[in-house]
Motif scaffolding. Sequence first.
Motif, PDB file in Angstrom:
ATOM      1  N   GLY A   1       0.821  -1.213   0.000  1.00  0.00           N
ATOM      2  CA  GLY A   1       0.000   0.000   0.000  1.00  0.00           C
ATOM      3  C   GLY A   1       0.854   1.261   0.000  1.00  0.00           C
ATOM      4  O   GLY A   1       1.783   1.399   0.793  1.00  0.00           O
TER       5      GLY A   1
ATOM      6  N   ILE B   1     -10.350   9.464   0.878  1.00  0.00           N
ATOM      7  CA  ILE B   1     -10.930  10.412   1.850  1.00  0.00           C
ATOM      8  C   ILE B   1      -9.900  10.607   2.977  1.00  0.00           C
ATOM      9  O   ILE B   1      -9.012   9.779   3.160  1.00  0.00           O
ATOM     10  CB  ILE B   1     -12.291   9.893   2.395  1.00  0.00           C
TER      11      ILE B   1
ATOM     12  N   ILE C   1       0.615  -0.862   9.975  1.00  0.00           N
ATOM     13  CA  ILE C   1       0.608   0.578  10.271  1.00  0.00           C
ATOM     14  C   ILE C   1      -0.634   1.220   9.652  1.00  0.00           C
ATOM     15  O   ILE C   1      -1.274   0.642   8.769  1.00  0.00           O
ATOM     16  CB  ILE C   1       1.888   1.298   9.770  1.00  0.00           C
ATOM     17  N   GLY C   2      -0.960   2.418  10.104  1.00  0.00           N
ATOM     18  CA  GLY C   2      -2.087   3.175   9.541  1.00  0.00           C
ATOM     19  C   GLY C   2      -3.406   2.439   9.709  1.00  0.00           C
ATOM     20  O   GLY C   2      -3.610   1.680  10.661  1.00  0.00           O
ATOM     21  N   ASP C   3      -4.305   2.653   8.772  1.00  0.00           N
ATOM     22  CA  ASP C   3      -5.647   2.072   8.865  1.00  0.00           C
ATOM     23  C   ASP C   3      -5.644   0.547   8.857  1.00  0.00           C
ATOM     24  O   ASP C   3      -6.633  -0.067   9.237  1.00  0.00           O
ATOM     25  CB  ASP C   3      -6.519   2.556   7.693  1.00  0.00           C
TER      26      ASP C   3
ATOM     27  N   VAL D   1      -0.773  -3.716  -8.632  1.00  0.00           N
ATOM     28  CA  VAL D   1      -0.528  -5.070  -8.142  1.00  0.00           C
ATOM     29  C   VAL D   1      -1.230  -5.231  -6.803  1.00  0.00           C
ATOM     30  O   VAL D   1      -1.152  -4.363  -5.944  1.00  0.00           O
ATOM     31  CB  VAL D   1       0.974  -5.386  -8.009  1.00  0.00           C
TER      32      VAL D   1
ATOM     33  N   ARG E   1      -4.903   8.583  -7.213  1.00  0.00           N
ATOM     34  CA  ARG E   1      -6.184   7.930  -6.986  1.00  0.00           C
ATOM     35  C   ARG E   1      -6.925   8.650  -5.851  1.00  0.00           C
ATOM     36  O   ARG E   1      -6.302   9.304  -5.017  1.00  0.00           O
ATOM     37  CB  ARG E   1      -6.001   6.441  -6.657  1.00  0.00           C
TER      38      ARG E   1
ATOM     39  N   GLY F   1       0.759   6.278   4.994  1.00  0.00           N
ATOM     40  CA  GLY F   1       1.497   5.392   5.891  1.00  0.00           C
ATOM     41  C   GLY F   1       2.606   4.674   5.136  1.00  0.00           C
ATOM     42  O   GLY F   1       3.786   4.742   5.510  1.00  0.00           O
TER      43      GLY F   1
ATOM     44  N   GLY G   1      -6.542  10.507  11.419  1.00  0.00           N
ATOM     45  CA  GLY G   1      -6.226   9.345  10.576  1.00  0.00           C
ATOM     46  C   GLY G   1      -4.849   9.404   9.931  1.00  0.00           C
ATOM     47  O   GLY G   1      -4.041   8.478  10.080  1.00  0.00           O
TER      48      GLY G   1
ATOM     49  N   ALA H   1     -20.731   7.392   7.151  1.00  0.00           N
ATOM     50  CA  ALA H   1     -20.535   8.729   6.584  1.00  0.00           C
ATOM     51  C   ALA H   1     -21.012   8.731   5.139  1.00  0.00           C
ATOM     52  O   ALA H   1     -20.841   7.747   4.410  1.00  0.00           O
ATOM     53  CB  ALA H   1     -19.071   9.116   6.655  1.00  0.00           C
TER      54      ALA H   1
ATOM     55  N   ASP I   1      -1.131  12.286  -1.700  1.00  0.00           N
ATOM     56  CA  ASP I   1      -0.588  10.928  -1.645  1.00  0.00           C
ATOM     57  C   ASP I   1       0.433  10.707  -2.768  1.00  0.00           C
ATOM     58  O   ASP I   1       1.428  10.004  -2.591  1.00  0.00           O
ATOM     59  CB  ASP I   1      -1.724   9.886  -1.726  1.00  0.00           C
TER      60      ASP I   1
ATOM     61  N   LYS J   1      -2.036  -1.273  -5.176  1.00  0.00           N
ATOM     62  CA  LYS J   1      -3.129  -1.854  -5.986  1.00  0.00           C
ATOM     63  C   LYS J   1      -3.596  -0.927  -7.110  1.00  0.00           C
ATOM     64  O   LYS J   1      -3.948  -1.372  -8.194  1.00  0.00           O
ATOM     65  CB  LYS J   1      -4.300  -2.137  -5.034  1.00  0.00           C
ATOM     66  N   GLU J   2      -3.616   0.377  -6.834  1.00  0.00           N
ATOM     67  CA  GLU J   2      -4.159   1.326  -7.815  1.00  0.00           C
ATOM     68  C   GLU J   2      -3.036   1.947  -8.638  1.00  0.00           C
ATOM     69  O   GLU J   2      -1.878   1.655  -8.440  1.00  0.00           O
ATOM     70  CB  GLU J   2      -4.866   2.471  -7.081  1.00  0.00           C
TER      71      GLU J   2
ATOM     72  N   TYR K   1     -16.168   2.459  10.640  1.00  0.00           N
ATOM     73  CA  TYR K   1     -14.743   2.618  10.367  1.00  0.00           C
ATOM     74  C   TYR K   1     -13.852   2.722  11.596  1.00  0.00           C
ATOM     75  O   TYR K   1     -12.688   3.015  11.479  1.00  0.00           O
ATOM     76  CB  TYR K   1     -14.522   3.794   9.418  1.00  0.00           C
TER      77      TYR K   1
ATOM     78  N   PHE L   1      -8.133   2.631  13.455  1.00  0.00           N
ATOM     79  CA  PHE L   1      -8.640   3.947  13.070  1.00  0.00           C
ATOM     80  C   PHE L   1      -9.712   4.339  14.065  1.00  0.00           C
ATOM     81  O   PHE L   1     -10.464   3.496  14.526  1.00  0.00           O
ATOM     82  CB  PHE L   1      -9.241   3.923  11.651  1.00  0.00           C
TER      83      PHE L   1
HETATM   84  P1  FAD Z   1      -4.783   4.456   2.836  1.00  0.00           P
HETATM   85  O1  FAD Z   1      -4.753   5.915   2.652  1.00  0.00           O
HETATM   86  O2  FAD Z   1      -6.099   3.772   2.820  1.00  0.00           O
HETATM   87  O3  FAD Z   1      -3.845   3.800   1.735  1.00  0.00           O
HETATM   88  C1  FAD Z   1      -3.801   2.402   1.555  1.00  0.00           C
HETATM   89  C2  FAD Z   1      -3.292   2.088   0.156  1.00  0.00           C
HETATM   90  O4  FAD Z   1      -3.166   0.673   0.037  1.00  0.00           O
HETATM   91  C3  FAD Z   1      -4.249   2.526  -0.941  1.00  0.00           C
HETATM   92  O5  FAD Z   1      -3.561   3.327  -1.882  1.00  0.00           O
HETATM   93  C4  FAD Z   1      -4.757   1.214  -1.534  1.00  0.00           C
HETATM   94  O6  FAD Z   1      -4.993   1.305  -2.926  1.00  0.00           O
HETATM   95  C5  FAD Z   1      -3.614   0.259  -1.239  1.00  0.00           C
HETATM   96  N1  FAD Z   1      -4.042  -1.151  -1.131  1.00  0.00           N
HETATM   97  C6  FAD Z   1      -5.173  -1.640  -0.564  1.00  0.00           C
HETATM   98  N2  FAD Z   1      -5.209  -2.986  -0.648  1.00  0.00           N
HETATM   99  C7  FAD Z   1      -4.081  -3.357  -1.298  1.00  0.00           C
HETATM  100  C8  FAD Z   1      -3.550  -4.620  -1.697  1.00  0.00           C
HETATM  101  N3  FAD Z   1      -4.198  -5.774  -1.428  1.00  0.00           N
HETATM  102  N4  FAD Z   1      -2.357  -4.647  -2.350  1.00  0.00           N
HETATM  103  C9  FAD Z   1      -1.683  -3.489  -2.625  1.00  0.00           C
HETATM  104  N5  FAD Z   1      -2.157  -2.273  -2.261  1.00  0.00           N
HETATM  105  C10 FAD Z   1      -3.331  -2.200  -1.607  1.00  0.00           C
HETATM  106  N6  FAD Z   1      -8.002  11.299   8.247  1.00  0.00           N
HETATM  107  C11 FAD Z   1      -7.481  12.518   8.437  1.00  0.00           C
HETATM  108  O7  FAD Z   1      -6.297  12.628   8.768  1.00  0.00           O
HETATM  109  N7  FAD Z   1      -8.249  13.638   8.274  1.00  0.00           N
HETATM  110  C12 FAD Z   1      -9.557  13.573   7.927  1.00  0.00           C
HETATM  111  O8  FAD Z   1     -10.197  14.609   7.769  1.00  0.00           O
HETATM  112  C13 FAD Z   1     -10.145  12.283   7.763  1.00  0.00           C
HETATM  113  N8  FAD Z   1     -11.445  12.141   7.402  1.00  0.00           N
HETATM  114  C14 FAD Z   1     -11.975  10.887   7.256  1.00  0.00           C
HETATM  115  C15 FAD Z   1     -13.343  10.718   6.992  1.00  0.00           C
HETATM  116  C16 FAD Z   1     -13.904   9.446   6.911  1.00  0.00           C
HETATM  117  C17 FAD Z   1     -15.370   9.273   6.669  1.00  0.00           C
HETATM  118  C18 FAD Z   1     -13.066   8.313   7.071  1.00  0.00           C
HETATM  119  C19 FAD Z   1     -13.632   6.928   6.987  1.00  0.00           C
HETATM  120  C20 FAD Z   1     -11.713   8.472   7.302  1.00  0.00           C
HETATM  121  C21 FAD Z   1     -11.161   9.738   7.412  1.00  0.00           C
HETATM  122  N9  FAD Z   1      -9.797   9.909   7.692  1.00  0.00           N
HETATM  123  C22 FAD Z   1      -9.305  11.154   7.917  1.00  0.00           C
HETATM  124  C23 FAD Z   1      -8.900   8.759   7.813  1.00  0.00           C
HETATM  125  C24 FAD Z   1      -7.990   8.563   6.605  1.00  0.00           C
HETATM  126  O9  FAD Z   1      -8.767   8.329   5.468  1.00  0.00           O
HETATM  127  C25 FAD Z   1      -7.087   7.376   6.859  1.00  0.00           C
HETATM  128  O10 FAD Z   1      -6.725   7.282   8.207  1.00  0.00           O
HETATM  129  C26 FAD Z   1      -5.794   7.402   6.026  1.00  0.00           C
HETATM  130  O11 FAD Z   1      -6.085   7.468   4.658  1.00  0.00           O
HETATM  131  C27 FAD Z   1      -4.947   6.169   6.331  1.00  0.00           C
HETATM  132  O12 FAD Z   1      -3.796   6.127   5.555  1.00  0.00           O
HETATM  133  P2  FAD Z   1      -3.099   4.730   5.208  1.00  0.00           P
HETATM  134  O13 FAD Z   1      -1.812   5.081   4.521  1.00  0.00           O
HETATM  135  O14 FAD Z   1      -3.079   3.887   6.402  1.00  0.00           O
HETATM  136  O15 FAD Z   1      -4.107   4.004   4.217  1.00  0.00           O
END
Ligand code: FAD
Length: 496
Positions: free
Chosen positions: A14, A46, A304-306, A134, A43, A18, A318, A194, A116, A38-39, A289, A310
């Motif tokens: 991902g 939120i 890490i991250g989501d 991938v 992309r 994070g 987030g 949401a 991002d 993956k994408e 969520y 979360f």
């Molecule tokens: P992500 O940003 O989800 O990135 C994960 C990546 O992994 C994606 O690019 C995805 O394509 C990729 N992936 C997924 N599966 C695979 C796979 N099998 N193989 C390869 N790649 C894969 N946070 C804030 O800080 N401020 C806000 O205002 C806020 N508002 C929000 C509102 C809502 C309604 C929600 C639900 C969340 C909100 N968040 C907010 C939280 C925020 O969206 C996440 O915490 C943040 O995007 C997490 O980052 P990440 O890097 O962990 O994951």
Amino acid sequence: NAATRETFDVVVVGGGPGGATLATLVAMRGHRVLVLEKETFPRYQIGESLLPSTVHGICTMTGVAEELAKAGFTRKQGGTFRWGANTEPWTFSFSVSPKMAGATSFAYQVERSKFDKILLDHAVSKGAQVRFQVSVTDVIEEDDRVTGVSYRDADGAVREVYAKFVVDASGNGSRIHQRVGGTREYSEFFRSLALFGYFEGGKRLPAPNSGNILSVAFGSGWFWYIPLSPTLTSVGAVVRRENADKIQGDPEQALKALIAECPLITEYLAGATRVTEGQYGRMRTRKDYSYHQTTFWRPGLALIGDAACFVDPVFSSGVHLATYSALLAARSINSVLAGLVPEDAAFTEFEARYRREYGVFYEFLMSFYDMHADEDSYFWSAKKVTRNQHTELESFVELVGGVSAAEFDLTDAESAAVRLKSRSSEFATAVDTLAADADQNMVPLFRSQVVRQAMHEGAQVQSRALLGADLGEDHPMFPGGLVTSDDGMLWLPGTA
Ligand code: FAD
């Protein structure tokens, strides 16, 4: 055949904030890193409202802060809330007073497609490799250790790649998080849905707050209103799961009806039109969520991250938790690869600090909801911290108790309820004082325990990034725990 295996030091699943942050911090130490995404970027995602420590702490450490400054994102001085007992909106500023806004007391509102991509491109500029389109389908295990992942290529071929460490940063939809062990526990208290879309031409708050997130409570829940550019606004309604019928059916009509329930958002959107084309043209929903995995790592794998946890979007935590956990995991990997600290100690420190920070925001947010005055509304009465929320409180005790007993001092659900009540009433009093203060002095609010704790570690990371060795030696966060190196990139054994 081990000789023909493709092998890296670290494989990151991902490329969101994070994953990109972790990849950068590990590549900066000269390690070989592969990100599987993956994408194709850019992309949509939120999560648009950031906190200062991400921008001035972690993004300064990775070296991407300057590029972010040039990208033209909206400057966010804080949050403006129509929330609590006050009928008038009040403002939480990141600086002690809006008149004394310092050079680092702001964050950004970001279009995540741009943000991002900047972060991931930056990881590549520091030496990380990225493969797009991938999809990682599973982890590979050998002798109780995770040693790689299998993934499906854009052309459908299934491949394997091996690594000393695999980091799952694939977000809330992660397919491999459960391979770390434990379970994903969903929160009852933050159980929400949401519904969100984008508008052109919405009203702005008066300066200096025009870039602030506006959060507005109403009977069925609350709205976010995020100014992404002078004319583009992200607007979302959060309702309880039991009110799911309010966002079912035609999403456009559903959002209209919710906006009509909320006079302030109606006023702000009076001259606006909903965007109907491009990445913002579609209305979207997210549900259930808020959760945490009961374990964050095992040998060879960290979440890490989501992918790990979360909690509720109201205070923009987030991306902070995603990038902060990336920093903690990067320190662990860098230290183990440098032979400075054993894996077990390094990742125990990662998990303890991550769980503490998550717990701190969890408590802060429970207090934030608890202070809302609307007893007649189903949404808000369910957000009162009562002793009936036994399971939720038990899970809070479990979440923070094991890692930070001294700080949280919780023994059972009963003591958690008492502590939360006293902290939320202290917080509510501080908000009342602020709302009545024409000078908008933030000190009373920053003094309240939940706010102080929520800002503490971010401020530490920010100071370390800006001052390095000049900040002085780090102290262990936990008895017998590790400390941070001067440059913030490693763990070192704490002095006994
Ligand atoms: P992500 O940003 O989800 O990135 C994960 C990546 O992994 C994606 O690019 C995805 O394509 C990729 N992936 C997924 N599966 C695979 C796979 N099998 N193989 C390869 N790649 C894969 N946070 C804030 O800080 N401020 C806000 O205002 C806020 N508002 C929000 C509102 C809502 C309604 C929600 C639900 C969340 C909100 N968040 C907010 C939280 C925020 O969206 C996440 O915490 C943040 O995007 C997490 O980052 P990440 O890097 O962990 O994951």
